[in-house]
Motif scaffolding. Structure first.
Motif, PDB file in Angstrom:
ATOM      1  N   ILE A  37       0.839  -1.208   0.000  1.00 13.48           N
ATOM      2  CA  ILE A  37       0.000   0.000   0.000  1.00 13.48           C
ATOM      3  C   ILE A  37       0.871   1.253   0.000  1.00 13.48           C
ATOM      4  O   ILE A  37       0.609   2.213  -0.742  1.00 13.48           O
ATOM      5  N   ILE A  38       1.916   1.256   0.825  1.00 13.12           N
ATOM      6  CA  ILE A  38       2.816   2.409   0.898  1.00 13.12           C
ATOM      7  C   ILE A  38       3.556   2.602  -0.425  1.00 13.12           C
ATOM      8  O   ILE A  38       3.728   3.735  -0.888  1.00 13.12           O
ATOM      9  N   LEU A  39       3.975   1.499  -1.034  1.00 11.71           N
ATOM     10  CA  LEU A  39       4.663   1.582  -2.325  1.00 11.71           C
ATOM     11  C   LEU A  39       3.755   2.227  -3.370  1.00 11.71           C
ATOM     12  O   LEU A  39       4.184   3.141  -4.099  1.00 11.71           O
ATOM     13  N   SER A  40       2.518   1.771  -3.431  1.00 10.80           N
ATOM     14  CA  SER A  40       1.571   2.345  -4.400  1.00 10.80           C
ATOM     15  C   SER A  40       1.269   3.804  -4.066  1.00 10.80           C
ATOM     16  O   SER A  40       1.192   4.650  -4.969  1.00 10.80           O
ATOM     17  N   SER A  41       1.120   4.122  -2.780  1.00  7.16           N
ATOM     18  CA  SER A  41       0.863   5.500  -2.366  1.00  7.16           C
ATOM     19  C   SER A  41       2.038   6.409  -2.705  1.00  7.16           C
ATOM     20  O   SER A  41       1.850   7.554  -3.114  1.00  7.16           O
ATOM     21  N   GLY A  42       3.258   5.887  -2.516  1.00 11.16           N
ATOM     22  CA  GLY A  42       4.455   6.657  -2.842  1.00 11.16           C
ATOM     23  C   GLY A  42       4.554   6.947  -4.332  1.00 11.16           C
ATOM     24  O   GLY A  42       4.898   8.063  -4.734  1.00 11.16           O
ATOM     25  N   ILE A  43       4.252   5.947  -5.157  1.00 12.68           N
ATOM     26  CA  ILE A  43       4.284   6.134  -6.610  1.00 12.68           C
ATOM     27  C   ILE A  43       3.234   7.151  -7.039  1.00 12.68           C
ATOM     28  O   ILE A  43       3.496   8.015  -7.890  1.00 12.68           O
ATOM     29  N   ILE A  44       2.047   7.056  -6.440  1.00 20.50           N
ATOM     30  CA  ILE A  44       0.977   8.009  -6.754  1.00 20.50           C
ATOM     31  C   ILE A  44       1.376   9.418  -6.341  1.00 20.50           C
ATOM     32  O   ILE A  44       1.151  10.388  -7.083  1.00 20.50           O
ATOM     33  N   PHE A  45       1.988   9.543  -5.170  1.00 22.01           N
ATOM     34  CA  PHE A  45       2.441  10.855  -4.691  1.00 22.01           C
ATOM     35  C   PHE A  45       3.459  11.471  -5.649  1.00 22.01           C
ATOM     36  O   PHE A  45       3.338  12.639  -6.042  1.00 22.01           O
ATOM     37  N   ILE A  46       4.457  10.687  -6.037  1.00 22.30           N
ATOM     38  CA  ILE A  46       5.486  11.170  -6.961  1.00 22.30           C
ATOM     39  C   ILE A  46       4.854  11.555  -8.302  1.00 22.30           C
ATOM     40  O   ILE A  46       5.218  12.574  -8.913  1.00 22.30           O
ATOM     41  N   SER A  47       3.893  10.758  -8.765  1.00 25.16           N
ATOM     42  CA  SER A  47       3.208  11.039 -10.031  1.00 25.16           C
ATOM     43  C   SER A  47       2.458  12.361  -9.971  1.00 25.16           C
ATOM     44  O   SER A  47       2.475  13.147 -10.930  1.00 25.16           O
ATOM     45  N   LYS A  48       1.807  12.624  -8.830  1.00 22.81           N
ATOM     46  CA  LYS A  48       1.056  13.869  -8.678  1.00 22.81           C
ATOM     47  C   LYS A  48       1.982  15.080  -8.636  1.00 22.81           C
ATOM     48  O   LYS A  48       1.677  16.117  -9.242  1.00 22.81           O
ATOM     49  N   VAL A  49       3.092  14.950  -7.935  1.00 20.38           N
ATOM     50  CA  VAL A  49       4.063  16.049  -7.865  1.00 20.38           C
ATOM     51  C   VAL A  49       4.635  16.325  -9.256  1.00 20.38           C
ATOM     52  O   VAL A  49       4.721  17.483  -9.693  1.00 20.38           O
ATOM     53  N   TYR A  50       5.021  15.268  -9.953  1.00 21.37           N
ATOM     54  CA  TYR A  50       5.570  15.399 -11.312  1.00 21.37           C
ATOM     55  C   TYR A  50       4.542  16.017 -12.252  1.00 21.37           C
ATOM     56  O   TYR A  50       4.866  16.904 -13.057  1.00 21.37           O
ATOM     57  N   TYR A  51       3.308  15.559 -12.160  1.00 22.95           N
ATOM     58  CA  TYR A  51       2.222  16.055 -13.011  1.00 22.95           C
ATOM     59  C   TYR A  51       1.978  17.542 -12.765  1.00 22.95           C
ATOM     60  O   TYR A  51       1.825  18.324 -13.707  1.00 22.95           O
ATOM     61  N   PHE A  52       1.980  17.934 -11.496  1.00 21.47           N
ATOM     62  CA  PHE A  52       1.750  19.339 -11.150  1.00 21.47           C
ATOM     63  C   PHE A  52       2.841  20.238 -11.719  1.00 21.47           C
ATOM     64  O   PHE A  52       2.554  21.262 -12.358  1.00 21.47           O
ATOM     65  N   PHE A  53       4.099  19.888 -11.479  1.00 21.61           N
ATOM     66  CA  PHE A  53       5.200  20.747 -11.915  1.00 21.61           C
ATOM     67  C   PHE A  53       5.300  20.817 -13.441  1.00 21.61           C
ATOM     68  O   PHE A  53       5.637  21.877 -13.995  1.00 21.61           O
ATOM     69  N   ASN A  54       4.993  19.725 -14.115  1.00 19.74           N
ATOM     70  CA  ASN A  54       4.991  19.757 -15.573  1.00 19.74           C
ATOM     71  C   ASN A  54       3.881  20.643 -16.106  1.00 19.74           C
ATOM     72  O   ASN A  54       4.085  21.406 -17.065  1.00 19.74           O
ATOM     73  N   TYR A  55       2.719  20.559 -15.489  1.00 17.64           N
ATOM     74  CA  TYR A  55       1.600  21.415 -15.893  1.00 17.64           C
ATOM     75  C   TYR A  55       1.908  22.873 -15.592  1.00 17.64           C
ATOM     76  O   TYR A  55       1.629  23.756 -16.405  1.00 17.64           O
ATOM     77  N   TYR A  56       2.518  23.113 -14.438  1.00 16.61           N
ATOM     78  CA  TYR A  56       2.873  24.474 -14.040  1.00 16.61           C
ATOM     79  C   TYR A  56       3.877  25.096 -15.018  1.00 16.61           C
ATOM     80  O   TYR A  56       3.738  26.249 -15.430  1.00 16.61           O
TER      81      TYR A  56
END
Length: 218
Positions: free
Chosen positions: A194-213
């Motif tokens: 669960i933590i592994l999947s949550s960590g990947i999702i977190f990194i994906s969201k951060v990456y997605y935000f900064f790329n969009y920004y």
């Protein structure tokens, strides 16, 4: 009473509303998978004590802090609906609120580790044995979720989360499927998934935000 005629309904408006609602609907499905479906799968193991342990510990150390976080996020969400990511003031406002969220999750983590088990044992009348390892796994999962949700909050306020919500759905499905196939693993091993999947999702969201920004502010 006037009856709405089908011919007066513009298909392009319906299409626009449908597209804008995709991200929010996927977000609801992701929450359902991560919470209710997970408990259901754990119940398939037949170990009711594990189900009780996870249900009670997540209620106190995950859902309760998350409820407080949701109240804060709702206030931020309203503010972000009035603010464009391309605005000059966005970076300053975003950073200030991010620091606030980081301090909030740090306070939750610290309080839970210092006094959390005392309140938990009192609440469940010592019916379950919550290990420090499992407690911290739950808290790490919570921190990933709260921080990740904040990073896409501004995008969510402008209906720009369809792609990241779909990515999160795929990751959650993989995690749920893996847990289902390995249902007899220990609860700490399951929570590592669960933590592994949550960590990947977190990194994906951060990456997605900064790329969009960066894209918006070219």
């Amino acid at each position: 009473k006037k009856i709405i005629e089908i011919k007066n309904i513009k298909l392009n408006i319906i299409k626009s509303l449908f597209i804008k609602s995709i991200g929010f609907n996927l977000d609801l499905i992701n929450n359902l998978l991560k919470n209710q479906v997970l408990i259901f799968i754990l119940g398939l193991s037949g170990n009711l004590s594990i189900v009780g342990l996870i249900s009670t510990s997540r209620t106190l150390f995950y859902y309760f802090p998350l409820r407080i976080s949701s109240i804060i996020s709702d206030a931020f969400f309203i503010e972000y609906t009035k603010l464009s990511i391309s605005d000059k003031s966005f970076k300053k406002i975003f950073t200030f609120k991010l620091i606030f969220i980081i301090l909030f999750v740090f306070a939750i983590f610290l309080f839970s580790n210092l006094l959390g088990k005392y309140f938990y044992n009192f609440w469940v009348n010592n019916s379950y044995e919550l290990s420090a390892r499992l407690l911290n796994y739950i808290l790490i999962d919570l921190i990933f979720f709260i921080l990740g949700s904040y990073f896409i909050l501004a995008l969510k306020s402008h209906n720009k989360i369809n792609l990241i919500a779909f990515i999160e759905l795929i990751i959650n499905l993989f995690a749920i499927f893996y847990i289902y196939l390995n249902i007899h693993l220990s609860i700490t091993d399951i929570y590592e998934v669960i933590i592994l999947s949550s960590g990947i999702i977190f990194i994906s969201k951060v990456y997605y935000f900064f790329n969009y920004y960066k894209f918006i502010n070219k």
